[in-house]
Enzyme design. Structure first.
Site, mmCIF file in Angstrom:
data_model
loop_
_atom_site.group_PDB
_atom_site.id
_atom_site.type_symbol
_atom_site.label_atom_id
_atom_site.label_comp_id
_atom_site.label_asym_id
_atom_site.label_seq_id
_atom_site.Cartn_x
_atom_site.Cartn_y
_atom_site.Cartn_z
ATOM 1 N N GLN A 1 62.552 54.974 44.411
ATOM 2 C CA GLN A 1 61.695 53.784 44.327
ATOM 3 C C GLN A 1 62.590 52.547 44.384
ATOM 4 O OE1 GLN A 1 60.640 52.805 40.358
ATOM 5 N NE2 GLN A 1 58.527 52.300 40.832
ATOM 6 N N SER B 1 62.718 47.148 41.897
ATOM 7 C CA SER B 1 63.401 46.136 41.074
ATOM 8 C C SER B 1 64.582 45.509 41.810
ATOM 9 C CB SER B 1 63.934 46.778 39.789
ATOM 10 O OG SER B 1 62.917 47.430 39.098
ATOM 11 N N SER C 1 66.578 54.762 40.520
ATOM 12 C CA SER C 1 66.860 56.118 40.030
ATOM 13 C C SER C 1 66.975 57.095 41.199
ATOM 14 C CB SER C 1 65.738 56.610 39.124
ATOM 15 O OG SER C 1 65.531 55.705 38.081
ATOM 16 N N GLU D 1 53.547 56.220 37.848
ATOM 17 C CA GLU D 1 54.808 56.372 37.101
ATOM 18 C C GLU D 1 54.526 56.389 35.600
ATOM 19 O OE1 GLU D 1 57.616 53.253 37.907
ATOM 20 O OE2 GLU D 1 59.192 54.182 36.695
ATOM 21 N N GLU E 1 57.049 45.230 26.190
ATOM 22 C CA GLU E 1 56.391 43.906 26.086
ATOM 23 C C GLU E 1 55.356 43.729 27.203
ATOM 24 O OE1 GLU E 1 59.712 44.337 25.941
ATOM 25 O OE2 GLU E 1 60.036 43.888 23.822
HETATM 26 C C1 LIG Z 1 65.828 54.511 33.215
HETATM 27 C C2 LIG Z 1 65.330 53.470 34.167
HETATM 28 C C3 LIG Z 1 65.022 53.831 35.446
HETATM 29 C C4 LIG Z 1 64.567 52.878 36.346
HETATM 30 N N1 LIG Z 1 64.318 53.287 37.615
HETATM 31 C C5 LIG Z 1 63.908 52.392 38.515
HETATM 32 C C6 LIG Z 1 63.695 52.793 39.882
HETATM 33 O O1 LIG Z 1 63.870 53.962 40.257
HETATM 34 N N2 LIG Z 1 63.329 51.855 40.769
HETATM 35 C C7 LIG Z 1 63.119 50.555 40.412
HETATM 36 O O2 LIG Z 1 62.749 49.768 41.267
HETATM 37 N N3 LIG Z 1 63.346 50.122 39.120
HETATM 38 C C8 LIG Z 1 63.729 51.026 38.184
HETATM 39 N N4 LIG Z 1 63.972 50.610 36.894
HETATM 40 C C9 LIG Z 1 63.886 49.192 36.575
HETATM 41 C C10 LIG Z 1 62.711 48.812 35.682
HETATM 42 O O3 LIG Z 1 61.514 48.857 36.387
HETATM 43 C C11 LIG Z 1 63.027 47.400 35.156
HETATM 44 O O4 LIG Z 1 64.189 47.499 34.370
HETATM 45 C C12 LIG Z 1 61.900 46.843 34.332
HETATM 46 O O5 LIG Z 1 60.795 46.556 35.138
HETATM 47 C C13 LIG Z 1 62.332 45.554 33.588
HETATM 48 O O6 LIG Z 1 62.892 44.644 34.450
HETATM 49 P P1 LIG Z 1 64.314 43.954 34.143
HETATM 50 O O7 LIG Z 1 65.283 45.038 33.809
HETATM 51 O O8 LIG Z 1 64.637 43.066 35.277
HETATM 52 O O9 LIG Z 1 64.090 43.129 32.816
HETATM 53 P P2 LIG Z 1 63.436 41.663 32.713
HETATM 54 O O10 LIG Z 1 62.180 41.638 33.484
HETATM 55 O O11 LIG Z 1 64.475 40.643 33.029
HETATM 56 O O12 LIG Z 1 63.069 41.594 31.175
HETATM 57 C C14 LIG Z 1 64.033 41.290 30.168
HETATM 58 C C15 LIG Z 1 63.327 41.250 28.817
HETATM 59 O O13 LIG Z 1 62.327 40.205 28.811
HETATM 60 C C16 LIG Z 1 61.061 40.748 28.475
HETATM 61 N N5 LIG Z 1 60.011 40.082 29.257
HETATM 62 C C17 LIG Z 1 60.034 39.811 30.571
HETATM 63 N N6 LIG Z 1 58.885 39.215 30.953
HETATM 64 C C18 LIG Z 1 58.109 39.131 29.839
HETATM 65 C C19 LIG Z 1 56.802 38.634 29.587
HETATM 66 N N7 LIG Z 1 56.061 38.105 30.560
HETATM 67 N N8 LIG Z 1 56.315 38.716 28.308
HETATM 68 C C20 LIG Z 1 57.054 39.266 27.308
HETATM 69 N N9 LIG Z 1 58.327 39.744 27.497
HETATM 70 C C21 LIG Z 1 58.826 39.685 28.738
HETATM 71 C C22 LIG Z 1 61.141 42.219 28.854
HETATM 72 O O14 LIG Z 1 60.210 42.990 28.116
HETATM 73 C C23 LIG Z 1 62.575 42.545 28.499
HETATM 74 O O15 LIG Z 1 62.691 42.826 27.129
HETATM 75 C C24 LIG Z 1 64.412 51.532 35.957
HETATM 76 C C25 LIG Z 1 64.734 51.160 34.650
HETATM 77 C C26 LIG Z 1 65.190 52.105 33.760
HETATM 78 C C27 LIG Z 1 65.526 51.693 32.366
#
Ligand SMILES: Cc1cc2nc3c(=O)[nH]c(=O)nc-3n(C[C@H](O)[C@H](O)[C@H](O)COP(=O)(O)OP(=O)(O)OC[C@H]3O[C@@H](n4cnc5c(N)ncnc54)[C@H](O)[C@@H]3O)c2cc1C
Length: 309
Positions: free
Chosen positions: A60, A63, A95, A179, A291
């Site tokens: 996928q 992100s 992933s 998912e 969140e």
């Molecule tokens: C084990 C694992 C596997 C993954 N695999 C994939 C994959 O295969 N493909 C893929 O595309 N992505 C993947 N991801 C990514 C995952 O989808 C993102 O990490 C997730 O959507 C959060 O985005 P970010 O890391 O950019 O955090 P951010 O969006 O930057 O968030 C940072 C913090 O701010 C908080 N926050 C952000 N916006 C808000 C809001 N509006 N209100 C309240 N709090 C908020 C969040 O909850 C978090 O605590 C994976 C992540 C993990 C941990």
């Protein structure tokens, strides 16, 4: 295979010790549902069979460094030229990208950023394309299961566009819901986690202690409830509840395993729990953070006012 057929298969398969299909997880539970829901009949005939048989491994590619929770702000671009598209951008946390044949990629196909959701399209790209570079990331538990993916001028034809031009957000939502549905306790830990917890409690004499018996009953009840929630209408609430249950279950197991839970003694059913416990924080993030799940429950299910943007 329909969703209900898949559910029946999963239920029956859970009763057997089958080979580990972890490497197929993203392809089966995130990529295939998007194609099944939004693909053309040709795309379904070609891709679903390959993914379900394990002939193609899928990942996928949603992100990006600046687009996680706010996925609609992806910057990867897809530029059309006739029936060909050129895709350029960077993805992260992908992933299994290092072992994948094909990637489901969300890109901005309309240069006008004001259109946000409507300007997105979904593509299937070949991970072996020379324009694709995959860089593994090192995790806290020593694994390297996810990656940075750099896409530079990758050319794909219209038959790799899933759901039509400008419909990428709708395809992404199908994938994300699927998912979250697939994040039930038994799917995110190893096979039969409750049975293994009870086995461990018996082996270390914990099953005779009232406090341990209560905690086992608690995680058992929660697992059943979380499965009901997943099967119902609330993938977001179900994901929140299931992650919390997985945390309770693994914490109890590591506590019961004692020193063998944190240093590998070679005994069966001990150290493996520690790896699971260390993976729980990632479950709170993957597929949408806690969140964001609470926001979805508040706004879509409880009808609370939308958060200020
Ligand atoms: C084990 C694992 C596997 C993954 N695999 C994939 C994959 O295969 N493909 C893929 O595309 N992505 C993947 N991801 C990514 C995952 O989808 C993102 O990490 C997730 O959507 C959060 O985005 P970010 O890391 O950019 O955090 P951010 O969006 O930057 O968030 C940072 C913090 O701010 C908080 N926050 C952000 N916006 C808000 C809001 N509006 N209100 C309240 N709090 C908020 C969040 O909850 C978090 O605590 C994976 C992540 C993990 C941990």
């Amino acid at each position: 295979m329909s969703a209900s057929e898949l559910e029946c298969f999963t239920e029956v398969a859970a009763e057997f010790e089958l080979p580990d299909t972890h490497c197929l997880h993203v392809g089966l539970s995130i990529v295939a549902p998007a194609i099944r829901e939004h693909g053309t009949s040709e795309q379904k005939a070609y891709w679903l069979r390959r993914l379900w048989r394990g002939e193609s491994i899928g990942c996928q590619l949603f992100s990006e460094p600046d687009a996680g929770s706010d996925l609609a702000s992806v910057r990867t671009t897809a530029v059309r030229d006739g029936d060909q598209w050129t895709i350029t951008g960077q993805k992260v946390w992908s992933s299994g990208a290092h072992i994948s044949d094909v990637g489901l990629l969300l890109a901005r196909s309309d240069a006008d950023r004001s259109s946000r959701h409507k300007g997105l399209s979904m593509f299937l790209i070949d991970m072996s394309d020379p324009g694709v570079t995959v860089r593994p990331l090192k995790q806290i538990n020593g694994n390297s299961r996810f990656n940075e993916v750099f896409v530079e001028g990758v050319s794909v034809s219209d038959d790799r566009l899933i759901g039509g031009e400008g419909n990428g957000w709708s395809v992404a939502r199908t994938s994300l819901n699927s998912e979250r549905d697939g994040m039930a306790v038994s799917d995110t830990l190893f096979a039969n986690p409750l049975e293994r917890l009870i086995e461990l409690a018996r082996e270390v004499g914990g099953s005779q202690r009232p406090e341990i018996r209560q905690r086992i009953a608690d995680v058992y009840s929660r697992s059943v409830i979380s499965n009901w929630m997943m099967a119902g209408t609330s993938a977001a609430a179900g994901k929140l509840y299931s992650t919390d249950t997985s945390n309770r279950l693994c914490s109890l197991a590591v506590e019961l395993a004692g020193i063998a839970g944190v240093t590998d003694s070679g005994d069966r059913n001990r150290y493996c729990w520690s790896e699971m416990l260390l993976a729980i924080p990632s479950l709170r993030i993957a597929g949408g953070t806690d969140e964001i799940m609470r926001n979805l429950v508040g706004e879509r299910e409880l009808g609370l006012p939308r958060e200020p943007r």
